[in-house]
Design an enzyme around this catalytic site. Structure first.
Site, PDB file in Angstrom:
ATOM      1  N   LYS A  13      -1.568  -0.926  -0.756  1.00 56.66           N
ATOM      2  CA  LYS A  13      -1.094   0.489  -0.202  1.00 56.66           C
ATOM      3  C   LYS A  13       0.163   1.608  -0.510  1.00 56.66           C
ATOM      4  O   LYS A  13       0.373   2.941  -1.039  1.00 56.66           O
ATOM      5  CB  LYS A  13      -1.002   0.661   1.360  1.00 56.66           C
ATOM      6  N   ARG A  87      -2.055  -0.859  12.281  1.00 61.57           N
ATOM      7  CA  ARG A  87      -2.510  -1.970  12.219  1.00 61.57           C
ATOM      8  C   ARG A  87      -2.841  -3.282  13.786  1.00 61.57           C
ATOM      9  O   ARG A  87      -3.062  -3.941  13.565  1.00 61.57           O
ATOM     10  CB  ARG A  87      -1.113  -2.990  11.804  1.00 61.57           C
ATOM     11  N   ARG A 126       6.612  -8.826  -7.233  1.00 61.54           N
ATOM     12  CA  ARG A 126       7.271  -7.733  -6.769  1.00 61.54           C
ATOM     13  C   ARG A 126       8.582  -7.306  -6.130  1.00 61.54           C
ATOM     14  O   ARG A 126       9.329  -7.757  -6.425  1.00 61.54           O
ATOM     15  CB  ARG A 126       6.795  -6.950  -5.412  1.00 61.54           C
ATOM     16  N   ARG A 160      12.431  -8.017  -1.406  1.00 58.96           N
ATOM     17  CA  ARG A 160      12.127  -8.424  -0.632  1.00 58.96           C
ATOM     18  C   ARG A 160      11.799  -9.303   0.149  1.00 58.96           C
ATOM     19  O   ARG A 160      11.782 -10.894  -0.446  1.00 58.96           O
ATOM     20  CB  ARG A 160      10.623  -7.536   0.336  1.00 58.96           C
ATOM     21  N   ARG A 171       1.031 -13.206   6.961  1.00 60.12           N
ATOM     22  CA  ARG A 171       0.846 -12.009   7.207  1.00 60.12           C
ATOM     23  C   ARG A 171      -0.406 -11.805   6.426  1.00 60.12           C
ATOM     24  O   ARG A 171      -0.060 -10.738   7.456  1.00 60.12           O
ATOM     25  CB  ARG A 171       1.832 -10.792   5.992  1.00 60.12           C
TER      26      ARG A 171
HETATM   27  P1  AP5 Z   1       2.161  -2.804  -3.271  1.00 60.37           P
HETATM   28  O1  AP5 Z   1       1.649  -1.684  -3.394  1.00 60.37           O
HETATM   29  O2  AP5 Z   1       3.406  -3.108  -3.010  1.00 60.37           O
HETATM   30  O3  AP5 Z   1       1.414  -2.863  -1.845  1.00 60.37           O
HETATM   31  P2  AP5 Z   1       1.157  -3.198  -0.396  1.00 60.37           P
HETATM   32  O4  AP5 Z   1      -0.318  -3.116  -0.345  1.00 60.37           O
HETATM   33  O5  AP5 Z   1       1.591  -1.477   0.476  1.00 60.37           O
HETATM   34  O6  AP5 Z   1       1.437  -4.348   0.100  1.00 60.37           O
HETATM   35  P3  AP5 Z   1       3.080  -4.576   1.189  1.00 60.37           P
HETATM   36  O7  AP5 Z   1       3.387  -6.294   1.253  1.00 60.37           O
HETATM   37  O8  AP5 Z   1       4.148  -3.601   0.967  1.00 60.37           O
HETATM   38  O9  AP5 Z   1       2.310  -4.704   2.365  1.00 60.37           O
HETATM   39  P4  AP5 Z   1       2.228  -5.234   3.844  1.00 60.37           P
HETATM   40  O10 AP5 Z   1       1.721  -4.709   4.818  1.00 60.37           O
HETATM   41  O11 AP5 Z   1       2.335  -6.402   4.096  1.00 60.37           O
HETATM   42  O12 AP5 Z   1       3.718  -5.005   4.215  1.00 60.37           O
HETATM   43  P5  AP5 Z   1       4.903  -3.607   4.902  1.00 60.37           P
HETATM   44  O13 AP5 Z   1       5.485  -3.523   4.522  1.00 60.37           O
HETATM   45  O14 AP5 Z   1       3.992  -2.612   5.455  1.00 60.37           O
HETATM   46  O15 AP5 Z   1       1.409  -4.085  -4.261  1.00 60.37           O
HETATM   47  C1  AP5 Z   1       2.198  -4.964  -4.519  1.00 60.37           C
HETATM   48  C2  AP5 Z   1       2.130  -5.329  -5.771  1.00 60.37           C
HETATM   49  O16 AP5 Z   1       1.428  -5.307  -6.426  1.00 60.37           O
HETATM   50  C3  AP5 Z   1       3.612  -4.437  -6.443  1.00 60.37           C
HETATM   51  O17 AP5 Z   1       3.978  -4.862  -7.412  1.00 60.37           O
HETATM   52  C4  AP5 Z   1       2.643  -3.103  -7.012  1.00 60.37           C
HETATM   53  O18 AP5 Z   1       3.103  -3.019  -8.284  1.00 60.37           O
HETATM   54  C5  AP5 Z   1       1.497  -3.921  -7.584  1.00 60.37           C
HETATM   55  N1  AP5 Z   1       0.117  -4.021  -7.671  1.00 60.37           N
HETATM   56  C6  AP5 Z   1      -0.483  -2.300  -7.039  1.00 60.37           C
HETATM   57  N2  AP5 Z   1      -2.321  -2.213  -7.115  1.00 60.37           N
HETATM   58  C7  AP5 Z   1      -1.888  -3.247  -8.381  1.00 60.37           C
HETATM   59  C8  AP5 Z   1      -3.749  -3.247  -8.390  1.00 60.37           C
HETATM   60  N3  AP5 Z   1      -4.181  -2.742  -8.619  1.00 60.37           N
HETATM   61  N4  AP5 Z   1      -3.398  -4.456  -9.652  1.00 60.37           N
HETATM   62  C9  AP5 Z   1      -1.778  -5.337  -9.944  1.00 60.37           C
HETATM   63  N5  AP5 Z   1      -0.912  -4.385  -9.733  1.00 60.37           N
HETATM   64  C10 AP5 Z   1      -1.045  -3.863  -8.337  1.00 60.37           C
HETATM   65  O19 AP5 Z   1       4.873  -4.293   6.846  1.00 60.37           O
HETATM   66  C11 AP5 Z   1       6.028  -5.215   6.038  1.00 60.37           C
HETATM   67  C12 AP5 Z   1       6.238  -5.950   7.877  1.00 60.37           C
HETATM   68  O20 AP5 Z   1       6.584  -5.055   8.831  1.00 60.37           O
HETATM   69  C13 AP5 Z   1       5.149  -6.882   8.261  1.00 60.37           C
HETATM   70  O21 AP5 Z   1       4.721  -8.198   8.286  1.00 60.37           O
HETATM   71  C14 AP5 Z   1       5.719  -6.674   9.651  1.00 60.37           C
HETATM   72  O22 AP5 Z   1       6.118  -7.201   9.885  1.00 60.37           O
HETATM   73  C15 AP5 Z   1       6.611  -5.183  10.139  1.00 60.37           C
HETATM   74  N6  AP5 Z   1       5.187  -4.200  10.203  1.00 60.37           N
HETATM   75  C16 AP5 Z   1       5.290  -2.621   9.279  1.00 60.37           C
HETATM   76  N7  AP5 Z   1       3.878  -2.075  10.205  1.00 60.37           N
HETATM   77  C17 AP5 Z   1       3.716  -2.425  10.837  1.00 60.37           C
HETATM   78  C18 AP5 Z   1       3.062  -1.724  12.349  1.00 60.37           C
HETATM   79  N8  AP5 Z   1       2.412  -1.148  12.140  1.00 60.37           N
HETATM   80  N9  AP5 Z   1       2.367  -3.048  13.112  1.00 60.37           N
HETATM   81  C19 AP5 Z   1       3.758  -3.779  13.194  1.00 60.37           C
HETATM   82  N10 AP5 Z   1       4.223  -4.953  12.280  1.00 60.37           N
HETATM   83  C20 AP5 Z   1       4.448  -3.839  11.649  1.00 60.37           C
END
Ligand code: AP5
Length: 214
Positions: A13, A87, A126, A160, A171
């Protein structure tokens, strides 16, 4: 244009949102990034969120929806990519209210479909530039010059604290239990498209572009 990118942790994402920002001059609204900024700044929201995030659980709906409303108001004329929000079903309902109150609507919900087994490797490999935030991966996306950020030239990188295998598994469980049920809400409105998130990053971007051009 207002778009939601949906998918489990590591689905890509954030990677795709950054590309859409560059291609379409949209604003990336990542609740994860907002919460990490609050943690770093030591605000009351950050203090409350830190332990929850470190466990891999979800922060309260009220906190994240308030953050989204504030950020939308900061740039009212710019289209948004919602990355990591909504979410839960309650957050989806809040987003409807937030957009309606501002005379905006959702155009697309794009689900990145991925094989969960591959996600642990993606997430634990990552890292990002500590200066400009550009994302990299030990295996899938390395800087052109080792140890030097392609975008800003910095030599400082960071990982992270929640990108360890145990937290990633929590997660994913949170995603299955609380976020996957959000999809049918948008399916009923006919605005969901699916993309193969296991394809090469450029192929994923091209697939999203094809959807946005429809
Ligand atoms: P990346 O693009 O970083 O993946 P992502 O989907 O953004 O993953 P996140 O881990 O950031 O999502 P998340 O939802 O767990 O975390 P968030 O910060 O939102 O890609 C991952 C890796 O793969 C990268 O290294 C990339 O290079 C590689 N990659 C990407 N595409 C690829 C491909 N096609 N092929 C090969 N490699 C690839 O949330 C963190 C925490 O915050 C949550 O756990 C929660 O506690 C809190 N939080 C955030 N939002 C909310 C909400 N709305 N409600 C409640 N709590 C929340």
């Amino acid at each position: 244009m207002n778009i939601i990118l949906l998918g489990p942790p590591g689905a890509g994402k954030g990677t795709q949102a950054q590309r859409l920002v560059d291609l379409h001059h949209l604003r990336q609204l990542s609740t994860g990034d907002m919460l990490r900024a609050a943690v770093k700044a030591g605000t009351p929201v950050g203090i409350e969120a830190k332990a929850v995030m470190d466990r891999g659980e979800l922060v309260s709906d009220a906190i994240v929806s308030a953050l989204i409303g504030e950020e939308l108001d900061a740039t009212p004329e710019t289209g948004a990519i919602f990355d990591g929000y909504p979410r839960t079903a309650a957050q989806a309902a809040s987003l409807d209210d937030i957009l309606t109150q501002r005379g905006r609507k959702l155009d697309h919900v794009i689900e990145l479909e991925v094989d969960e087994d591959a996600l642990v490797e993606r997430i634990t490999g990552r890292y990002t530039c500590a200066s400009c935030g550009k994302g990299y991966h030990d295996r899938f996306e390395q800087p052109r010059e080792p140890g030097v950020c392609d975008r800003c030239g910095s030599t400082e990188f960071k990982r992270r604290p929640d990108d360890n295998e145990e937290t990633v598994r929590t997660r994913m469980a949170e995603y299955r239990a609380k976020t996957a049920p959000v999809l049918p809400i948008y399916e009923a409105r006919g605005i969901v498209s699916r993309v193969d998130g296991m394809a090469e990053m450029d192929v994923v971007t091209a697939s999203i572009e094809a959807i946005l051009g429809q």
